[in-house]
Enzyme design. Structure first.
Site, short mmCIF file in Angstrom:
data_model
loop_
_atom_site.label_atom_id
_atom_site.label_comp_id
_atom_site.label_asym_id
_atom_site.label_seq_id
_atom_site.Cartn_x
_atom_site.Cartn_y
_atom_site.Cartn_z
N ASP A 1 -12.28 -5.14 -1.28
CA ASP A 1 -12.91 -4.21 -0.36
C ASP A 1 -11.79 -3.64 0.48
O ASP A 1 -10.84 -4.35 0.83
CB ASP A 1 -13.96 -4.89 0.52
N SER A 2 -11.87 -2.36 0.74
CA SER A 2 -10.79 -1.72 1.49
C SER A 2 -11.34 -0.55 2.27
O SER A 2 -12.46 -0.09 2.03
CB SER A 2 -9.69 -1.26 0.55
N HIS B 1 -1.97 -0.61 0.05
CA HIS B 1 -2.59 -1.81 0.57
C HIS B 1 -3.14 -2.68 -0.56
O HIS B 1 -2.99 -3.89 -0.57
CB HIS B 1 -3.69 -1.45 1.56
N ARG B 2 -3.76 -2.05 -1.55
CA ARG B 2 -4.31 -2.78 -2.69
C ARG B 2 -3.18 -3.38 -3.53
O ARG B 2 -3.25 -4.53 -3.95
CB ARG B 2 -5.18 -1.84 -3.54
N LYS C 1 2.23 5.24 -5.64
CA LYS C 1 1.15 4.74 -4.79
C LYS C 1 0.98 3.23 -4.98
O LYS C 1 0.84 2.50 -4.00
CB LYS C 1 -0.16 5.47 -5.08
N PHE D 1 -8.34 8.88 -4.28
CA PHE D 1 -9.75 9.09 -3.96
C PHE D 1 -9.94 8.84 -2.48
O PHE D 1 -9.02 8.43 -1.77
CB PHE D 1 -10.65 8.17 -4.80
N GLY D 2 -11.11 9.10 -1.99
CA GLY D 2 -11.44 8.83 -0.61
C GLY D 2 -10.56 9.58 0.37
O GLY D 2 -10.39 10.79 0.27
N TYR D 3 -9.97 8.85 1.28
CA TYR D 3 -9.17 9.43 2.36
C TYR D 3 -7.73 9.68 1.96
O TYR D 3 -6.93 10.12 2.80
CB TYR D 3 -9.22 8.51 3.59
N ASP D 4 -7.36 9.44 0.71
CA ASP D 4 -5.98 9.65 0.25
C ASP D 4 -5.48 11.07 0.55
O ASP D 4 -4.30 11.27 0.82
CB ASP D 4 -5.84 9.39 -1.25
#
Length: 190
Positions: free
Chosen positions: A56-57, A168-169, A163, A139-142
């Protein structure tokens, strides 16, 4: 996940949700990234009988007291919509000066081994939120996040390897990888 784990534990086969019998995924209602990762890993292990890795991130913005945080994917309400989430983030930060737009992505990765241990590790990528959408990757806020380790480019403008190296992942998975053989060896064979 498969790319990073294969680099560090090449003897492990990574299966995705499409590779196992479908099961009801749990509602992510824990107040922390670690709690949500554990919810998902426990559900996967219970449904499949296999050691399960789940994460989860989310994005934590300093000027927003850590929001959207665990609500990142659904911050602007249902249904999940990256473009709407990004518009809301830009609106929320519209009057925040550049020097106060610090943020970080945080990721918790959980491993649950049926009949064995549960482990959670975390990774973090520090940076800032920019004022306009840039890039087509990720994706998302990238499209709005510039990492301290890659100044000048949003994480959506980085190539996959770039990346993976700073995310973080990626950091969480690289912390977990050397522990996986021992965890998998602790699996209950029955």
């Amino acid at each position: 996940m498969e790319r990073i784990l294969a680099e560090h534990v090449p003897d492990v086969t990574v299966l995705g949700l499409d590779d196992v019998v479908a099961y009801a995924e749990p509602v992510e209602d824990a107040p922390t990234f670690a709690g949500n990762a554990l919810l998902k890993a426990r559900a996967g292990a219970a449904a499949t009988g296999l050691p399960t890795v789940a994460d989860d991130s989310g994005l934590c913005v300093d000027a927003l007291n850590g929001m959207p945080g665990v609500l990142s994917a659904r911050w602007s309400g249902p249904p999940k919509d990256d473009a709407r989430n990004n518009r809301l983030l830009l609106d929320q930060l519209s009057d925040v000066p550049d020097e106060r737009r610090g943020a970080h992505f945080r990721c918790a990765v959980a491993v649950v081994v049926p009949g064995g241990p549960e482990v959670v590790v975390e990774g973090r990528m520090d940076g800032r939120v920019v004022r306009e959408v840039r890039g087509a990757g990720g994706f998302g806020y990238d499209v709005l996040f510039v990492a301290d380790e890659a100044p000048g480019l949003t994480t959506a403008e980085l190539d996959v390897a770039g990346k993976d190296a700073i995310s973080h992942r990626g950091k969480a998975l690289r912390e977990l990888a050397p522990r996986l053989p021992g965890l998998l060896g602790a699996a209950d064979p029955g």
